[in-house]
Motif scaffolding. Structure first.
Motif, PDB file in Angstrom:
ATOM      1  N   GLN A 109     -16.689 -29.375   9.919  1.00  0.00           N
ATOM      2  CA  GLN A 109     -16.278 -30.560   9.181  1.00  0.00           C
ATOM      3  C   GLN A 109     -17.381 -31.081   8.269  1.00  0.00           C
ATOM      4  O   GLN A 109     -17.106 -31.556   7.174  1.00  0.00           O
ATOM      5  N   SER A 110     -18.622 -30.979   8.691  1.00  0.00           N
ATOM      6  CA  SER A 110     -19.709 -31.475   7.843  1.00  0.00           C
ATOM      7  C   SER A 110     -19.950 -30.576   6.632  1.00  0.00           C
ATOM      8  O   SER A 110     -20.573 -31.001   5.667  1.00  0.00           O
ATOM      9  N   HIS A 111     -19.444 -29.357   6.679  1.00  0.00           N
ATOM     10  CA  HIS A 111     -19.573 -28.441   5.537  1.00  0.00           C
ATOM     11  C   HIS A 111     -18.236 -28.235   4.831  1.00  0.00           C
ATOM     12  O   HIS A 111     -18.047 -27.260   4.105  1.00  0.00           O
ATOM     13  N   ASP A 112     -17.308 -29.157   5.053  1.00  0.00           N
ATOM     14  CA  ASP A 112     -15.999 -29.157   4.388  1.00  0.00           C
ATOM     15  C   ASP A 112     -15.206 -27.875   4.583  1.00  0.00           C
ATOM     16  O   ASP A 112     -14.464 -27.448   3.690  1.00  0.00           O
ATOM     17  N   LEU A 113     -15.341 -27.268   5.745  1.00  0.00           N
ATOM     18  CA  LEU A 113     -14.494 -26.124   6.073  1.00  0.00           C
ATOM     19  C   LEU A 113     -13.209 -26.653   6.686  1.00  0.00           C
ATOM     20  O   LEU A 113     -13.173 -27.733   7.270  1.00  0.00           O
ATOM     21  N   GLU A 114     -12.149 -25.893   6.565  1.00  0.00           N
ATOM     22  CA  GLU A 114     -10.835 -26.361   6.984  1.00  0.00           C
ATOM     23  C   GLU A 114     -10.646 -26.196   8.493  1.00  0.00           C
ATOM     24  O   GLU A 114     -10.086 -25.221   8.978  1.00  0.00           O
ATOM     25  N   MET A 115     -11.155 -27.196   9.237  1.00  0.00           N
ATOM     26  CA  MET A 115     -10.945 -27.260  10.681  1.00  0.00           C
ATOM     27  C   MET A 115     -10.569 -28.702  10.992  1.00  0.00           C
ATOM     28  O   MET A 115     -11.356 -29.617  10.747  1.00  0.00           O
ATOM     29  N   GLU A 116      -9.387 -28.908  11.544  1.00  0.00           N
ATOM     30  CA  GLU A 116      -8.846 -30.259  11.671  1.00  0.00           C
ATOM     31  C   GLU A 116      -9.515 -31.084  12.770  1.00  0.00           C
ATOM     32  O   GLU A 116     -10.050 -32.149  12.521  1.00  0.00           O
ATOM     33  N   GLY A 117      -9.438 -30.660  14.005  1.00  0.00           N
ATOM     34  CA  GLY A 117      -9.978 -31.468  15.100  1.00  0.00           C
ATOM     35  C   GLY A 117      -9.199 -32.754  15.282  1.00  0.00           C
ATOM     36  O   GLY A 117      -9.763 -33.840  15.300  1.00  0.00           O
ATOM     37  N   ALA A 118      -7.884 -32.658  15.446  1.00  0.00           N
ATOM     38  CA  ALA A 118      -7.006 -33.830  15.489  1.00  0.00           C
ATOM     39  C   ALA A 118      -7.355 -34.806  16.605  1.00  0.00           C
ATOM     40  O   ALA A 118      -7.157 -36.001  16.471  1.00  0.00           O
ATOM     41  N   CYS A 119      -7.883 -34.312  17.723  1.00  0.00           N
ATOM     42  CA  CYS A 119      -8.177 -35.201  18.854  1.00  0.00           C
ATOM     43  C   CYS A 119      -9.584 -35.773  18.785  1.00  0.00           C
ATOM     44  O   CYS A 119      -9.999 -36.516  19.679  1.00  0.00           O
ATOM     45  N   GLY A 120     -10.322 -35.454  17.738  1.00  0.00           N
ATOM     46  CA  GLY A 120     -11.670 -35.995  17.595  1.00  0.00           C
ATOM     47  C   GLY A 120     -12.698 -35.287  18.445  1.00  0.00           C
ATOM     48  O   GLY A 120     -13.748 -35.842  18.742  1.00  0.00           O
ATOM     49  N   GLY A 121     -12.413 -34.079  18.863  1.00  0.00           N
ATOM     50  CA  GLY A 121     -13.380 -33.326  19.647  1.00  0.00           C
ATOM     51  C   GLY A 121     -13.367 -33.657  21.125  1.00  0.00           C
ATOM     52  O   GLY A 121     -14.339 -33.410  21.826  1.00  0.00           O
ATOM     53  N   SER A 122     -12.257 -34.209  21.614  1.00  0.00           N
ATOM     54  CA  SER A 122     -12.187 -34.587  23.027  1.00  0.00           C
ATOM     55  C   SER A 122     -11.458 -33.551  23.883  1.00  0.00           C
ATOM     56  O   SER A 122     -11.076 -33.843  25.007  1.00  0.00           O
TER      57      SER A 122
END
Length: 195
Positions: A109-122
């Motif tokens: 996410q910090s390098h603007d790659l397309e990975m959603e992580g809808a739950c916020g990493g939980s």
């Protein structure tokens, strides 16, 4: 005579506010059920409204907690870089220098790659699903726990070397890791299956 539930709740909230805002006046609370003592309710209500009126002019300080910075990673210190390569959905490679302890979701996410992580990493969805390209690297990782395995069961394109990006933290043993992002993700969460 029975007091409606809404009125009881309102009176309880007013009494709580009165206790919070009142520094010089003390109030007593009853331990008997509220519906059996309508006279005490009216007395408490009138006392509370007086206290609330006097407290409304008092200022209350507010505090905030720091915001969670999603996808934020600190750049690695010189000489301490670890490298991870992402292969995106278009088969383009992105080799990134990262710090020890960063997880793959935050890195992507910090390098603007397309990975959603809808739950916020939980570890409550499967939208950060990655496929580790090298079996040897996969074997160096700690075993996925039961929560991660449950979420991986919901992932699109599951393989033997699938992991959730939020659960893979970079270590020196994983330096040179290569992961592929699946062509699709499913935004299914554990809560979708509870009745």
């Amino acid at each position: 005579m029975s007091t409606p539930r809404v009125l009881r709740q309102s009176l309880q909230r007013l009494a709580q506010h009165a206790r919070c805002y009142s520094k010089t006046t003390t109030t007593t609370t009853t331990t008997a059920p509220l519906r059996t003592q309508p006279q005490r309710l009216l007395t408490a209500w009138s006392t509370t409204t007086q206290l609330s009126a006097s407290a409304s002019s008092a200022r209350r300080s507010l505090s905030t907690s720091s915001a969670l910075q999603h996808g934020h990673v600190d750049p690695p210190k010189p000489g301490e870089e670890l490298y991870v390569t992402f292969i995106d959905k278009d088969n383009q490679t992105h080799r990134l220098a990262v710090s020890e302890g960063d997880n793959l979701l935050d890195i992507a996410q910090s390098h603007d790659l397309e990975m959603e992580g809808a739950c916020g990493g939980s570890c409550a969805c499967s939208t950060c699903h990655v496929i580790v390209q090298d079996q040897d690297m996969y074997d160096r990782m700690p075993e996925p726990d039961d929560d991660e395995n449950d979420m991986l069961d919901l992932a699109f394109g599951l393989t033997e070397t699938s992991r959730l990006g939020c659960q893979v933290h970079m270590t020196k043993e994983l330096d040179g890791l290569v992961v592929k992002l699946p062509s699709m993700t499913r935004n299914l969460q554990a809560s979708d299956f509870k009745s």
